[in-house]
Scaffold this active site. Structure first.
Site, PDB file in Angstrom:
ATOM      1  N   ASP A 184       0.772  -1.254   0.000  1.00  0.00           N
ATOM      2  CA  ASP A 184       0.000   0.000   0.000  1.00  0.00           C
ATOM      3  C   ASP A 184       0.804   1.306   0.000  1.00  0.00           C
ATOM      4  OD1 ASP A 184      -1.998  -1.892   0.272  1.00  0.00           O
ATOM      5  OD2 ASP A 184      -2.464  -1.399   2.351  1.00  0.00           O
ATOM      6  N   LYS A 206      -6.759  -4.843  -2.904  1.00  0.00           N
ATOM      7  CA  LYS A 206      -7.394  -5.392  -1.711  1.00  0.00           C
ATOM      8  C   LYS A 206      -8.272  -4.328  -1.071  1.00  0.00           C
ATOM      9  CE  LYS A 206      -3.610  -4.490   1.558  1.00  0.00           C
ATOM     10  NZ  LYS A 206      -4.325  -3.677   2.519  1.00  0.00           N
ATOM     11  N   CYS A 217      -2.251  -1.913   7.985  1.00  0.00           N
ATOM     12  CA  CYS A 217      -2.194  -2.960   6.960  1.00  0.00           C
ATOM     13  C   CYS A 217      -0.972  -3.869   7.107  1.00  0.00           C
ATOM     14  CB  CYS A 217      -2.256  -2.344   5.564  1.00  0.00           C
ATOM     15  SG  CYS A 217      -3.846  -1.521   5.252  1.00  0.00           S
TER      16      CYS A 217
END
Length: 179
Positions: free
Chosen positions: A13, A75, A108
């Site tokens: 990310d 995701k 995350c």
């Protein structure tokens, strides 16, 4: 000890505006570029994740460039292990240990680490290749994950563990990455 051939890399990310507001963002991205180049040099499996890219933006160009032909996995859950395509891809490898990198360490990266540990993998967090908006959140996440069984490493430490010997074919190329 990390072993070449049984270690892979997960990049989580590093997208859009968030990547510019995390602690020490320029150094973090530069370290991550080096880590990805090293992983490619060592022919390691690499998984690249993007959290809801339509809303948060794409991965920063510096990383897209070095990731090259690696295809990102989108995701929506904070843990990459909540994405069946990621779990399936991970299970298809011969990897025993995953190096984790990316943002945010306390969200995350944290949840993905726990998911991989639950799946029976070893996880090493590359401390200078993870970040959060607040340094205190990063530190807290690393401390908590270490208590839960993850190992903490850094870019140079993991690189030289994987190479293992100054006579290795990759040594000189790897050395040029960190100088």
């Amino acid at each position: 000890m990390l072993t070449k051939g049984k270690t892979g890399l997960v990049v989580i990310d590093v997208q859009g505006k968030l990547s510019t507001v995390v602690h020490d963002s320029e150094r973090f991205v530069a370290n991550l570029v080096t880590l990805i180049k090293a992983a490619k040099l060592l022919d390691m499996p690499i998984f690249w994740l993007e959290q809801n890219p339509e809303k948060l933006g794409k991965t920063v160009p510096e990383l897209q460039e070095v990731l090259g032909s690696v295809t990102p996995i989108s995701k929506f859950s904070f843990s990459a292990c909540g994405e069946p395509a990621f779990v399936e891809a991970v299970k298809k490898t011969k990897v025993k240990t995953w190096l984790l990198s990316g943002i945010e360490t306390h969200i995350c990266v944290y949840q993905t680490t726990l998911g991989l540990l639950d799946l029976g993998y070893e996880v090493e967090l590359v401390s200078d290749c993870v970040s959060s908006r607040a340094l205190s959140n990063k530190v807290l996440a690393l401390e908590k994950l270490a208590r839960k069984g993850a190992e903490i490493t850094c870019l140079e430490m993991c690189l030289f563990e994987l190479i293992g010997d100054c006579r290795a074919d990759e040594f000189r190329s790897a050395l040029s990455l960190i100088k």
